[in-house]
Every structure is written in C-alpha cells, then in structure tokens.
Scaffold this motif. Sequence first.
Motif, PDB file in Angstrom:
ATOM      1  N   GLY A  54       0.799  -1.053  -0.116  1.00 28.63           N
ATOM      2  CA  GLY A  54      -0.056  -0.054  -0.058  1.00 28.63           C
ATOM      3  C   GLY A  54       0.965   1.330  -0.065  1.00 28.63           C
ATOM      4  O   GLY A  54       0.616   2.287  -0.837  1.00 28.63           O
ATOM      5  N   GLY A  55       1.786   1.160   0.900  1.00 27.16           N
ATOM      6  CA  GLY A  55       2.806   2.463   0.894  1.00 27.16           C
ATOM      7  C   GLY A  55       3.524   2.679  -0.359  1.00 27.16           C
ATOM      8  O   GLY A  55       3.626   3.624  -0.922  1.00 27.16           O
ATOM      9  N   LEU A  56       4.081   1.273  -1.161  1.00 28.53           N
ATOM     10  CA  LEU A  56       4.679   1.778  -2.567  1.00 28.53           C
ATOM     11  C   LEU A  56       3.668   2.119  -3.569  1.00 28.53           C
ATOM     12  O   LEU A  56       3.840   2.910  -4.372  1.00 28.53           O
ATOM     13  N   GLU A  57       2.291   1.466  -3.385  1.00 32.28           N
ATOM     14  CA  GLU A  57       1.492   2.303  -4.378  1.00 32.28           C
ATOM     15  C   GLU A  57       1.085   3.533  -4.322  1.00 32.28           C
ATOM     16  O   GLU A  57       0.980   4.407  -5.321  1.00 32.28           O
ATOM     17  N   THR A  58       1.008   4.169  -2.959  1.00 32.96           N
ATOM     18  CA  THR A  58       0.998   5.710  -2.703  1.00 32.96           C
ATOM     19  C   THR A  58       2.033   6.416  -3.492  1.00 32.96           C
ATOM     20  O   THR A  58       1.810   7.377  -4.133  1.00 32.96           O
ATOM     21  N   VAL A  59       3.436   5.910  -3.002  1.00 32.54           N
ATOM     22  CA  VAL A  59       4.420   6.719  -3.638  1.00 32.54           C
ATOM     23  C   VAL A  59       4.435   6.713  -5.010  1.00 32.54           C
ATOM     24  O   VAL A  59       4.554   7.902  -5.751  1.00 32.54           O
ATOM     25  N   ALA A  60       3.907   5.451  -5.949  1.00 33.98           N
ATOM     26  CA  ALA A  60       3.968   5.628  -7.096  1.00 33.98           C
ATOM     27  C   ALA A  60       2.631   6.424  -7.703  1.00 33.98           C
ATOM     28  O   ALA A  60       2.932   7.225  -8.775  1.00 33.98           O
ATOM     29  N   ILE A  61       1.547   6.488  -7.010  1.00 33.14           N
ATOM     30  CA  ILE A  61       0.485   7.440  -7.535  1.00 33.14           C
ATOM     31  C   ILE A  61       1.038   8.731  -7.210  1.00 33.14           C
ATOM     32  O   ILE A  61       0.606   9.610  -8.343  1.00 33.14           O
ATOM     33  N   ASN A  62       1.477   9.101  -6.074  1.00 33.23           N
ATOM     34  CA  ASN A  62       2.084  10.340  -5.972  1.00 33.23           C
ATOM     35  C   ASN A  62       3.190  10.763  -7.141  1.00 33.23           C
ATOM     36  O   ASN A  62       3.106  12.112  -7.646  1.00 33.23           O
ATOM     37  N   LEU A  63       3.841  10.151  -7.442  1.00 31.24           N
ATOM     38  CA  LEU A  63       4.790  10.321  -8.534  1.00 31.24           C
ATOM     39  C   LEU A  63       4.270  10.392 -10.051  1.00 31.24           C
ATOM     40  O   LEU A  63       4.493  11.471 -10.637  1.00 31.24           O
ATOM     41  N   ARG A  64       3.131   9.749 -10.168  1.00 34.52           N
ATOM     42  CA  ARG A  64       2.571   9.980 -11.456  1.00 34.52           C
ATOM     43  C   ARG A  64       1.794  11.061 -11.506  1.00 34.52           C
ATOM     44  O   ARG A  64       1.672  11.624 -12.689  1.00 34.52           O
ATOM     45  N   VAL A  65       1.203  11.487 -10.473  1.00 33.06           N
ATOM     46  CA  VAL A  65       0.251  12.844 -10.370  1.00 33.06           C
ATOM     47  C   VAL A  65       1.225  14.008 -10.572  1.00 33.06           C
ATOM     48  O   VAL A  65       1.043  14.911 -11.246  1.00 33.06           O
ATOM     49  N   THR A  66       2.240  13.757  -9.882  1.00 33.90           N
ATOM     50  CA  THR A  66       3.527  15.012  -9.848  1.00 33.90           C
ATOM     51  C   THR A  66       3.909  14.992 -11.499  1.00 33.90           C
ATOM     52  O   THR A  66       4.153  16.255 -11.822  1.00 33.90           O
ATOM     53  N   VAL A  67       4.309  14.088 -12.152  1.00 31.75           N
ATOM     54  CA  VAL A  67       4.803  13.725 -13.537  1.00 31.75           C
ATOM     55  C   VAL A  67       3.525  14.398 -14.297  1.00 31.75           C
ATOM     56  O   VAL A  67       4.022  15.349 -15.295  1.00 31.75           O
ATOM     57  N   GLU A  68       2.511  14.112 -14.299  1.00 29.94           N
ATOM     58  CA  GLU A  68       1.391  14.459 -15.122  1.00 29.94           C
ATOM     59  C   GLU A  68       0.872  16.049 -15.027  1.00 29.94           C
ATOM     60  O   GLU A  68       0.203  16.296 -15.850  1.00 29.94           O
ATOM     61  N   ASN A  69       1.106  16.582 -13.769  1.00 29.27           N
ATOM     62  CA  ASN A  69       0.636  17.883 -13.464  1.00 29.27           C
ATOM     63  C   ASN A  69       1.873  18.725 -13.067  1.00 29.27           C
ATOM     64  O   ASN A  69       1.725  19.681 -12.489  1.00 29.27           O
ATOM     65  N   SER A  70       3.114  18.173 -13.416  1.00 29.08           N
ATOM     66  CA  SER A  70       4.328  19.134 -13.174  1.00 29.08           C
ATOM     67  C   SER A  70       4.261  20.519 -13.601  1.00 29.08           C
ATOM     68  O   SER A  70       4.721  21.485 -12.842  1.00 29.08           O
ATOM     69  N   ASP A  71       3.534  20.847 -14.697  1.00 32.18           N
ATOM     70  CA  ASP A  71       3.328  22.155 -15.331  1.00 32.18           C
ATOM     71  C   ASP A  71       2.743  22.993 -14.236  1.00 32.18           C
ATOM     72  O   ASP A  71       2.670  24.325 -14.304  1.00 32.18           O
ATOM     73  N   ARG A  72       1.754  22.556 -13.616  1.00 29.86           N
ATOM     74  CA  ARG A  72       1.013  23.225 -12.687  1.00 29.86           C
ATOM     75  C   ARG A  72       1.526  23.352 -11.374  1.00 29.86           C
ATOM     76  O   ARG A  72       1.390  24.308 -10.621  1.00 29.86           O
ATOM     77  N   ILE A  73       2.202  22.081 -11.143  1.00 25.26           N
ATOM     78  CA  ILE A  73       2.616  21.936  -9.618  1.00 25.26           C
ATOM     79  C   ILE A  73       3.917  22.847  -9.434  1.00 25.26           C
ATOM     80  O   ILE A  73       4.108  23.526  -8.473  1.00 25.26           O
ATOM     81  N   ARG A  74       4.809  22.855 -10.363  1.00 25.19           N
ATOM     82  CA  ARG A  74       5.973  23.454 -10.294  1.00 25.19           C
ATOM     83  C   ARG A  74       5.783  24.713  -9.853  1.00 25.19           C
ATOM     84  O   ARG A  74       6.523  25.431  -8.903  1.00 25.19           O
ATOM     85  N   PRO A  75       5.055  25.656 -10.758  1.00 30.19           N
ATOM     86  CA  PRO A  75       4.985  27.110 -10.230  1.00 30.19           C
ATOM     87  C   PRO A  75       4.508  27.364  -8.977  1.00 30.19           C
ATOM     88  O   PRO A  75       4.914  28.156  -8.442  1.00 30.19           O
ATOM     89  N   GLN A  76       3.480  26.439  -8.670  1.00 31.21           N
ATOM     90  CA  GLN A  76       2.963  26.649  -7.116  1.00 31.21           C
ATOM     91  C   GLN A  76       4.155  26.590  -6.204  1.00 31.21           C
ATOM     92  O   GLN A  76       4.152  27.178  -5.257  1.00 31.21           O
ATOM     93  N   GLN A  77       5.039  25.533  -6.283  1.00 29.08           N
ATOM     94  CA  GLN A  77       5.977  25.116  -5.446  1.00 29.08           C
ATOM     95  C   GLN A  77       7.292  26.214  -5.372  1.00 29.08           C
ATOM     96  O   GLN A  77       8.043  26.578  -4.478  1.00 29.08           O
ATOM     97  N   GLU A  78       7.618  26.748  -6.497  1.00 26.68           N
ATOM     98  CA  GLU A  78       8.387  27.987  -6.763  1.00 26.68           C
ATOM     99  C   GLU A  78       7.898  29.129  -6.150  1.00 26.68           C
ATOM    100  O   GLU A  78       8.751  29.692  -5.616  1.00 26.68           O
ATOM    101  N   ALA A  79       6.643  29.338  -6.178  1.00 27.77           N
ATOM    102  CA  ALA A  79       6.083  30.557  -5.310  1.00 27.77           C
ATOM    103  C   ALA A  79       6.412  30.351  -3.969  1.00 27.77           C
ATOM    104  O   ALA A  79       6.567  31.372  -3.347  1.00 27.77           O
ATOM    105  N   GLY A  80       6.125  29.160  -3.433  1.00 27.80           N
ATOM    106  CA  GLY A  80       6.220  28.833  -2.207  1.00 27.80           C
ATOM    107  C   GLY A  80       7.597  29.180  -1.781  1.00 27.80           C
ATOM    108  O   GLY A  80       7.859  29.540  -0.399  1.00 27.80           O
ATOM    109  N   LEU A  81       8.585  28.451  -2.458  1.00 26.17           N
ATOM    110  CA  LEU A  81      10.229  28.717  -2.041  1.00 26.17           C
ATOM    111  C   LEU A  81      10.447  30.122  -2.282  1.00 26.17           C
ATOM    112  O   LEU A  81      11.144  30.794  -1.160  1.00 26.17           O
ATOM    113  N   GLU A  82       9.878  30.957  -2.860  1.00 29.71           N
ATOM    114  CA  GLU A  82      10.033  32.606  -3.073  1.00 29.71           C
ATOM    115  C   GLU A  82       9.636  33.188  -1.923  1.00 29.71           C
ATOM    116  O   GLU A  82      10.089  33.973  -1.269  1.00 29.71           O
ATOM    117  N   PHE A  83       8.397  32.651  -1.388  1.00 29.10           N
ATOM    118  CA  PHE A  83       7.572  33.404  -0.281  1.00 29.10           C
ATOM    119  C   PHE A  83       8.640  32.764   1.230  1.00 29.10           C
ATOM    120  O   PHE A  83       8.868  33.984   1.874  1.00 29.10           O
TER     121      PHE A  83
END
Length: 574
Positions: free
Chosen positions: A399-428
């Motif tokens: 179950g833990g391994l599945e969770t990590v895999a799901i999170n990675l897939r979501v990150t890869v598929e939505n990186s264009d949206r997630i990256r700017p949010q996290q970059e803004a967080g780093l700037e903050f």
Amino acid sequence: MTADVITVLAVVAGIIWLGLMLVSALRNRGGAEEVAPNLKPGIDDQQLETRRLEGGQKAAIAFSAFLAISLPLYFLGENQRQEGFVEEFSDASVERGEHIVDEFACFSCHGPLGAGGSAPFVEPRSGVSVTWAAPSLDDVFYRYDRDEINFWVTYGRGNTPMPAWGLDGGGPMNEQQVVDVVNYLETIQIDQQQVVDETVGITNEQMDRLATAEATVGQAVTEQDQVLDEIEQAPDDIEVIGPLADRAVEILDNAGQGLDTDDDGLSDAAETELSTISSDAVEHFRVLEPIQLDPETPDAELVEEELAAMSTALDRDPILESFLTRIEATLDADEINDESPDTDGDGISDAGEGAISGIFSDASGATVPDELSVINLDPTSPQSVSGEPDARTASGMVGGLETVAINLRVTVENSDRIRPQQEAGLEFLSQAEQAQAWAVDVAGVAEAMDGSEEEAERAVALFNGFCARCHTASFSAGVAFTQEIGSGGFGPALWDGRPLVQFGEAPPEGSEETDLLVDFIVNGSEAQAPYGLNGFGSGRMPAFGAILDQGDIELLARFLRGGNLSGMVEGEAE
C-alpha cells in the motif's frame, strides 16, 4: 422506598395470591360431584352483609393503607431515580462521544487523549504544505464554556485544518452527536493545577522558538528546495517505482498460490520477492548508506569520505545540508573539547563517533518517502516483523509503495501546474527568511511597556504561547509563515494602540476601578454582550483566568497597551 423495593413487594404479593389460589383449588379437589356455580343457592343476606362484606372492607382498608404508605415512599425516591436516570443518560452520551471521537480520529490531530498535536495543512499565503499546530483539548473547558465548545465542534474553524463537524456547519454529525462529543471531552479534562503548571513549559518553548527561528526558517527553505528537486526527479523515479509497485500488487494478489511453509496466506516465493521489492524501492531513493563508527577502530578517513559523498549529493537532495551541518558541528565540538575519551585515537571522540553514526543514519533515511520501508518476511514464520502477521505487513508495504507510485504519477502528469506553485512557495519562504517578520526586539518591547527586559521577554512568551494562535497571522503554521506579532488572524490585530482604543488606560495604581482589559483577558468574551468601551462579544475570545495567574494577566495587559508588540522600529526586521 425505591422502585426496586416496590417491584419486589408487588412480586411477593403476586406470589402470595397465586399461592392462595392454588390452595383453594387443592381444597376443592375430590368429594361429591361439584355443582355448577350458577346452580348453587345464593348467599343469604345475613352472611353477605356480615362476614363477606367485612372481608371485602378489610381487604379494601388493607389495600388503601398499602397505597397510602407506598405512594409517598415511592415519591420520596423520585429525585434519586431522576438523578440516576440523568447519570445513566450522561454515561451513555459520554460512551457514544468517545466512540465518535475514535471513529473520526480527532486525536490524530489533537494528540493522544487531546493533549495537543499537529495536522497537515496547506498554508494559504504561500501554498506550502505545513504541519499545523493543533490545540490541546484536555484543558479546553478551562478556556471556553460548553456552548462555545459546541460551536467550535459544529462549525469548525475556517482557514485552519479544523473542519466543521456539525450538520449546521456542513459536517456529518447531528446535534446529539455533537453534544456527545462535548460531553466526552469534559471527562478528559486534566487537573487545573496541571494546566497552570504547564505555563512554564509553554513560555520556555516560545522563547526557544524565537531563539532558533532563523535556523528553523532556513530548514524550511531547504525542505521546499527539496520539494522542487523531487519534482524534477519524479520522471526518473516513476520509471523505477512504477514497475516495482505494479509487480508488488500482482504478487500480493496471487500470494496464496504456491508453497506456504508457515501457512500465513503468503507463499514462500511471494514473501521472498516482496521483501526484495521493498528493499529495491528504498535503495532507489536512498542517497547515503547508514554507517556505524566503531570507537575502537580509526574512522576519520571513512567520515571524510562520507562527508564528501554527502556534499556531492546536495545538488540532488538539498535536504542533506542540515545533516552535513550537524556532523561538522559535532567534529568542531570534538576539536574544542579535546579531553573527551578517544579510544582509537582517530581524532574523533567515542561520544562523537556515536553521535555522528546517528546523524548518518538519519541522513540515510531523509531522502526516502515516509510511506516506504524495508520488510524482511521469513517464509518459516507467520509473524516475521514485530509480531505482526506477515499478510498485514506485506499489505502495508505494498500500500505504501502504491501511494508513492501514485504521487509520482500525479506529479509527472501535473508538473506544469505544480512546479509554479512550489516555486512561489520557495520564493515566499526566501522572502520570509529575509524579512524576519517573526522577530522581536525585547529591549524595544521593554521600553514600549515601560518595564524590564525580563518582564518584556515573559510578556512576549505569554502572548506567543496563549494569544498568537488567534492574534498573529499564520502563527500555527510555523515560524517561517508567522507574520508580525499581533498582526491579526482569526482574532483582530492588536498593534497601533488598538487595546487602548478598546479598553482605555489602566486604572491608577491602588484604584478600586476595574481594569477593563485585565477583566476581558480573565473572563473572555460573552456572545451578544458588550465588553470594553465599545466592543460587542462574539463568545470566541477564550477566558484565561483559570489558566494564567493574575500577575501574568496584568503583565499581558501592560504589553498590549505598550503599542509596539515587536519592539522594532519600522523596517528594522529587514
């Protein structure tokens, strides 16, 4: 006479009556042929008006006497019975409340038995995932009354992890369930003296928070930098973790097929392969292997090699920087304290080697997702890990391994949206590190409140420990997100002399006039009731009279009236 006694008497009377009927029936058995009752001669007037009538009158008198005595006695026990019912209903409500608290996992945020804890939350200003400080519930009745607690449970607290639980607030609990929860919370309240004694620990914690603020914020910046690097690494990670997760699920689904030596529902082959998969998944993320230094074997060269490897890994995993700093600090301390035992003569004390081994162990796991763990299933034992059934251990790992895999897939598929949010967080966070909005100049506070630096330091610690959750924006999200002290959040801002406007100056020393601000801190606000000079209560301001002593409350009032809660001049924090 209680209801139980009345019941016993009624039962005894019933038994006696049945006994009399039985005796009468036995007496009439046998003898001459029985004449039907409707054919028997009637009772003459003399018998009817003497023995029969007198018997009926005696029975009526006895029954009347019984009622005359038993009913008042029963009435005398009514209060006791009602109290018993109240206690019974209360106990049932508490039991239901405990079940609800357990079902909805309230203590997963508020700590064991409501002693205080933390909850995951996305801080709204920065968009950064934080660990939000959740308040204690085992002392909440010293701060709020029952109606106010009912309100918090029903409607939650917006812009925090606390959701609405009551139907009126949009939650899943009906009104009775909310009452049950509140009744249960009342039973877990700790002793008042214990609450008062905790003030020392709370104030010390707040002073430590300010003393280590820069390092804490620096670590937050590093962790956010790590988040961005993990987004970059996600495509490579999913190439490895995705197949491992798919394979693990397949093995678990078919784990019942094949030789099962320990008869635990997992075949021997499945246990072996799942153990290998768990190790491969962890090793993919592990940048450094844990090392154990031996005080009897020279290790200085090994430490240098590991430090060099850690420095090289910083480009990929900046989270390791704090561990590097800790190891270097340990080595520097060893150089200063050259009297510490150094059995192997490698220049690192025995204590230093133990500390460094622990830091390397922590560093080796810092880059591994929390959901992953290495399991070693033994095909000959049904409980290989900590006495837990192997089937449960395997299921948890997969179950833990599945969770990590799901999170990675979501990150890869939505990186264009997630990256700017996290970059803004780093700037903050980077800007917060520079601005130091959390900073307090104790000397400046002392001057503003016309007191000593010791008084100012305690006043700041008291405010941050008991008031800042509501009156300092994002205080519960952590130092990196904390705005200027008294800047307002759930409660109003308290800077620029607002307490003076609302409560006026303190009465002259020795005056019997009530200090409105002190009174407000002691008693809190009452819903729909005036307070101060022109305030109107919402009932959301807690009372601190049962938690803080009078001296601390008066000190807080002086601090608030001082007008400069941070002690800074404009722009000084930057």
